[in-house]
Design a protein around this motif. Sequence first.
Motif, mmCIF file in Angstrom:
data_model
loop_
_atom_site.group_PDB
_atom_site.id
_atom_site.type_symbol
_atom_site.label_atom_id
_atom_site.label_comp_id
_atom_site.label_asym_id
_atom_site.label_seq_id
_atom_site.Cartn_x
_atom_site.Cartn_y
_atom_site.Cartn_z
ATOM 1 N N THR A 183 -125.039 44.400 -42.057
ATOM 2 C CA THR A 183 -125.716 45.655 -40.822
ATOM 3 C C THR A 183 -126.756 45.988 -41.328
ATOM 4 N N PHE A 210 -129.625 49.379 -39.979
ATOM 5 C CA PHE A 210 -130.019 50.468 -38.700
ATOM 6 C C PHE A 210 -131.896 51.158 -38.998
ATOM 7 N N TYR A 225 -129.535 48.548 -34.077
ATOM 8 C CA TYR A 225 -128.815 48.357 -34.527
ATOM 9 C C TYR A 225 -129.157 47.327 -34.874
ATOM 10 N N CYS A 226 -128.653 46.811 -35.841
ATOM 11 C CA CYS A 226 -129.177 44.965 -36.411
ATOM 12 C C CYS A 226 -127.305 44.672 -36.999
ATOM 13 N N PRO A 247 -125.535 51.031 -29.798
ATOM 14 C CA PRO A 247 -125.126 52.203 -31.642
ATOM 15 C C PRO A 247 -123.615 51.624 -30.946
ATOM 16 N N TRP A 248 -123.293 51.932 -31.895
ATOM 17 C CA TRP A 248 -121.350 52.519 -31.878
ATOM 18 C C TRP A 248 -120.953 53.215 -30.809
ATOM 19 N N ASN A 277 -121.288 47.264 -27.648
ATOM 20 C CA ASN A 277 -122.849 47.098 -29.328
ATOM 21 C C ASN A 277 -122.376 46.875 -29.583
ATOM 22 N N TYR A 278 -123.737 46.134 -30.918
ATOM 23 C CA TYR A 278 -123.365 45.498 -31.501
ATOM 24 C C TYR A 278 -122.415 44.748 -32.383
#
Length: 455
Positions: free
Chosen positions: A242, A244, A250-251, A272-273, A283-284
């Motif tokens: 992950t 951020f 967010y990645c 985002p979450w 989300n991601y």
Amino acid sequence: MKKYHSFAAFFLALALLLPLGAARASETDASFSVTAQAVILVEAATGDVLYEFNADDRRYPASITKVMTGLLAVEAVERGELSMDTVVTLGDDIYSEIGVSGSTAGLEPGEMLTIRDLLNAALIPSANEACNALATAVSGSIPAFVDRMNQRAAELGMTNTHFANPHGYHKEDHYTTARDISKMSVEAMSHTEFRAIVSSGTYTIPPTNLHEEERVLQDTNALVNGSKVSGFRYQYAIGIKTGFTTPAGYCLASAAEKGHRTLIAVLLGGNPWYRDGAVVSDNYFTESRRLLEYGFNHFSYKNVLDASQPVDTVPVSLSQQQDYVTVLPSDSITALLPNDLDPALFTQTVDLPEALRAPIEKGQVIGSITVSYGDKTYGTVDLVAATGLERSQMLYLLDRVTWIFSFLWVKLLALVLIVAMALLIARRMVFGPSRRRRRSKKKQVYSSSYRGRKR
């Protein structure tokens, strides 16, 4: 040499609309999209791109940077420069350039940890200080390690990447692209130790000289471990990392294995979450899972060249068995293709000699065949003889004679000999035996009479 091209011209428009590795991966699913600033989906074994969107846009990688840090540390272990059990005493610089908001595992200067501990701390809970400690352990200093990061990136073909630190804390000159991250991730996941760490989901640091209690580390990747963020675990997920920061968003670099396929997805600038206190569907983590599932559901391995199917025949001389030999591919070629793409549309370029001469051995390499689609080549393999052919000695001798008489000087010499023989025969027919021969016979008769009179 002769070359053959088999391509269905009728489908040329489809080929142009459906390039493998283009932004849409399938004509039947062209509407598929992912909510993010940049994404890419690749097949790990080949690096083939199955889906991409803004994959070459320059973005900040945040903590996905740690994939390169972990890769360099694992490679140093594989070279024997370090071992996983090498003990490192953490220096006073382990919190260098991290900032108060950076993620950590609570490691302390002066604490003694192994390379294994540091790798797990860097890759599972995303501890920035563990990355600085690994950098010093591997290269002697953080700046030297950063230089090595950029050197390794160049070696991997990451042409639009520049690293400024080992952990990914935001800096303007620390950037990359989704495509470059996929190349880095493919390489990292090919190393057993790295893969084992990012797929584990958790790690326990044993007691150290500064901590009497064990410390349990939980993965920030909710696809692998749902302890930190529940509801997103994906049964096929095997990593990766992950990331951020506020500029990066967010990645997630994620990997999943299903059957015999391993896919790697990179998503940058995701949502985002949570939104307004509730988990959102786009989300991601969810989007990365959708991307991986898209690859599994819409692509499959297909034979684009079958080793059991004859490709062509080549004329063969000097054999009484038959005057040709059939050629087969030495191996099959398979590719991960959209389910709605027919392998019959692929181009086969065959390179064979115009003719051969016996003997021919079964399995003898005769030529080659290349399979491609659009501007992508899927492989080249040898073409080999399906059967053996023996040489006929009689045909071979006749061939040698014919070959000898193919030279002009041989033809002229033969002509001279024939003319000379013809003249000699003609002379005997006209004049009979030569006078010298007749005189010799007379002389022999006279000598015999003379000896008789003397007695």
